[in-house]
Design a protein around this motif. Structure first.
Motif, PDB file in Angstrom:
ATOM      1  N   PRO A 196       0.926  -1.129  -0.103  1.00  0.00           N
ATOM      2  CA  PRO A 196      -0.012  -0.097  -0.108  1.00  0.00           C
ATOM      3  C   PRO A 196       0.875   1.405   0.024  1.00  0.00           C
ATOM      4  N   SER A 197       1.935   1.355   0.563  1.00  0.00           N
ATOM      5  CA  SER A 197       3.031   2.334   0.647  1.00  0.00           C
ATOM      6  C   SER A 197       3.469   2.838  -0.779  1.00  0.00           C
ATOM      7  N   MET A 198       3.457   2.063  -1.792  1.00  0.00           N
ATOM      8  CA  MET A 198       3.547   2.261  -2.969  1.00  0.00           C
ATOM      9  C   MET A 198       2.548   3.215  -3.830  1.00  0.00           C
ATOM     10  N   PHE A 199       1.447   3.289  -3.076  1.00  0.00           N
ATOM     11  CA  PHE A 199       0.252   4.062  -3.660  1.00  0.00           C
ATOM     12  C   PHE A 199       0.251   5.503  -3.274  1.00  0.00           C
ATOM     13  N   GLU A 200       1.145   5.603  -2.116  1.00  0.00           N
ATOM     14  CA  GLU A 200       1.062   7.031  -1.489  1.00  0.00           C
ATOM     15  C   GLU A 200       2.420   7.392  -1.508  1.00  0.00           C
ATOM     16  N   PRO A 201       3.140   7.913  -2.611  1.00  0.00           N
ATOM     17  CA  PRO A 201       4.414   8.459  -2.484  1.00  0.00           C
ATOM     18  C   PRO A 201       4.664   9.539  -1.489  1.00  0.00           C
ATOM     19  N   LYS A 202       5.812   9.550  -0.937  1.00  0.00           N
ATOM     20  CA  LYS A 202       6.055  10.607  -0.011  1.00  0.00           C
ATOM     21  C   LYS A 202       5.972  12.052  -0.433  1.00  0.00           C
ATOM     22  N   SER A 203       6.260  12.238  -1.831  1.00  0.00           N
ATOM     23  CA  SER A 203       6.294  13.613  -2.289  1.00  0.00           C
ATOM     24  C   SER A 203       4.984  14.078  -3.003  1.00  0.00           C
ATOM     25  N   ASN A 204       4.092  13.179  -2.919  1.00  0.00           N
ATOM     26  CA  ASN A 204       2.753  13.487  -3.132  1.00  0.00           C
ATOM     27  C   ASN A 204       1.796  12.554  -2.965  1.00  0.00           C
ATOM     28  N   PRO A 205       1.339  12.468  -1.644  1.00  0.00           N
ATOM     29  CA  PRO A 205       0.578  11.267  -1.187  1.00  0.00           C
ATOM     30  C   PRO A 205      -0.642  10.857  -1.750  1.00  0.00           C
ATOM     31  N   THR A 206      -1.113  12.040  -2.286  1.00  0.00           N
ATOM     32  CA  THR A 206      -2.715  11.893  -2.858  1.00  0.00           C
ATOM     33  C   THR A 206      -2.841  11.692  -4.382  1.00  0.00           C
ATOM     34  N   TYR A 207      -1.241  11.401  -4.906  1.00  0.00           N
ATOM     35  CA  TYR A 207      -1.575  11.511  -6.422  1.00  0.00           C
ATOM     36  C   TYR A 207      -2.213  10.428  -7.144  1.00  0.00           C
ATOM     37  N   TYR A 208      -2.191   9.451  -6.736  1.00  0.00           N
ATOM     38  CA  TYR A 208      -2.945   8.039  -7.533  1.00  0.00           C
ATOM     39  C   TYR A 208      -4.449   8.631  -7.148  1.00  0.00           C
ATOM     40  N   LYS A 209      -4.840   8.890  -6.017  1.00  0.00           N
ATOM     41  CA  LYS A 209      -6.382   9.193  -5.809  1.00  0.00           C
ATOM     42  C   LYS A 209      -6.975  10.254  -6.643  1.00  0.00           C
ATOM     43  N   ASP A 210      -5.915  11.183  -6.838  1.00  0.00           N
ATOM     44  CA  ASP A 210      -6.332  12.396  -7.599  1.00  0.00           C
ATOM     45  C   ASP A 210      -6.374  11.947  -8.999  1.00  0.00           C
ATOM     46  N   LEU A 211      -5.645  11.050  -9.389  1.00  0.00           N
ATOM     47  CA  LEU A 211      -5.557  10.397 -10.831  1.00  0.00           C
ATOM     48  C   LEU A 211      -6.631   9.757 -11.096  1.00  0.00           C
ATOM     49  N   VAL A 212      -7.379   8.888 -10.133  1.00  0.00           N
ATOM     50  CA  VAL A 212      -8.521   8.073 -10.545  1.00  0.00           C
ATOM     51  C   VAL A 212      -9.837   9.260 -10.407  1.00  0.00           C
ATOM     52  N   LYS A 213      -9.577  10.186  -9.581  1.00  0.00           N
ATOM     53  CA  LYS A 213     -10.955  10.886  -9.627  1.00  0.00           C
ATOM     54  C   LYS A 213     -11.134  11.820 -10.891  1.00  0.00           C
ATOM     55  N   GLU A 214      -9.874  12.258 -11.478  1.00  0.00           N
ATOM     56  CA  GLU A 214      -9.785  12.903 -12.881  1.00  0.00           C
ATOM     57  C   GLU A 214     -10.007  11.975 -13.978  1.00  0.00           C
ATOM     58  N   LEU A 215      -9.813  10.648 -13.702  1.00  0.00           N
ATOM     59  CA  LEU A 215     -10.284   9.784 -14.932  1.00  0.00           C
ATOM     60  C   LEU A 215     -11.704   9.610 -14.968  1.00  0.00           C
ATOM     61  N   GLU A 216     -12.219   9.613 -13.532  1.00  0.00           N
ATOM     62  CA  GLU A 216     -13.694   9.509 -13.501  1.00  0.00           C
ATOM     63  C   GLU A 216     -14.428  10.433 -13.755  1.00  0.00           C
ATOM     64  N   GLU A 217     -13.857  11.794 -13.607  1.00  0.00           N
ATOM     65  CA  GLU A 217     -14.760  13.009 -14.032  1.00  0.00           C
ATOM     66  C   GLU A 217     -14.461  13.313 -15.470  1.00  0.00           C
ATOM     67  N   ALA A 218     -13.416  12.988 -16.159  1.00  0.00           N
ATOM     68  CA  ALA A 218     -13.077  13.370 -17.463  1.00  0.00           C
ATOM     69  C   ALA A 218     -14.227  13.278 -18.553  1.00  0.00           C
ATOM     70  N   PRO A 219     -14.710  11.973 -18.534  1.00  0.00           N
ATOM     71  CA  PRO A 219     -15.835  11.711 -19.593  1.00  0.00           C
ATOM     72  C   PRO A 219     -17.053  12.543 -19.569  1.00  0.00           C
ATOM     73  N   HIS A 220     -17.387  13.196 -18.166  1.00  0.00           N
ATOM     74  CA  HIS A 220     -18.469  13.769 -18.001  1.00  0.00           C
ATOM     75  C   HIS A 220     -18.295  15.528 -18.128  1.00  0.00           C
ATOM     76  N   ARG A 221     -17.151  15.803 -18.366  1.00  0.00           N
ATOM     77  CA  ARG A 221     -16.831  17.251 -18.342  1.00  0.00           C
ATOM     78  C   ARG A 221     -17.289  17.787 -19.515  1.00  0.00           C
TER      79      ARG A 221
END
Length: 122
Positions: A80-105
């Motif tokens: 699980p620590s691989m999905f929360e890099p120290k430099s940007n802990p929310t990177y993957y959560k933000d990426l998933v959120k962006e991919l979910e929002e993009a088709p409906h924008r």
């Protein structure tokens, strides 16, 4: 015999086509459409040396099933620590959120997102 195996491979591909998820980011280019067209043409898989066409089709169907069932994700678990890099802990959560929002924008939302990506405040 070869007609039976060929029919088995065709049945596997039909099952795969119905279970494969739709790509919402690129609705005009779906894997299901490509596989269905190749199946109609009779070219499900290229034939490597030493294999018959039927065996190649079954190997390709097995590879697609392994992707569909997430066999590799389940076999090679990442910590699980691989999905929360120290430099940007929310990177993957933000990426998933962006991919979910993009088709409906809307087009205005896409333009605003593009402009906000060009301008950065320090």
């Amino acid at each position: 015999m070869s007609g039976t195996i060929r029919g088995v491979a065709a049945n596997h591909f039909r099952g795969l086509l119905t279970r494969w998820p739709k790509d919402v980011l690129r609705p005009e280019c779906q894997l299901q459409d490509v596989l269905a067209k190749r199946q109609e043409m009779g070219h499900l898989a290229s034939t490597p040396k030493g294999l018959t066409q039927e065996q190649a089709d079954l190997k390709q169907a097995n590879a697609l099933y392994s992707l569909l069932e997430d066999r590799y994700k389940n076999k090679y678990r990442a910590p699980p620590s691989m999905f929360e890099p120290k430099s940007n802990p929310t990177y993957y959560k933000d990426l998933v959120k962006e991919l979910e929002e993009a088709p409906h924008r809307s087009w205005l939302g896409r333009l605003a997102k593009r402009l906000s990506g060009m301008v950065r405040f320090a």
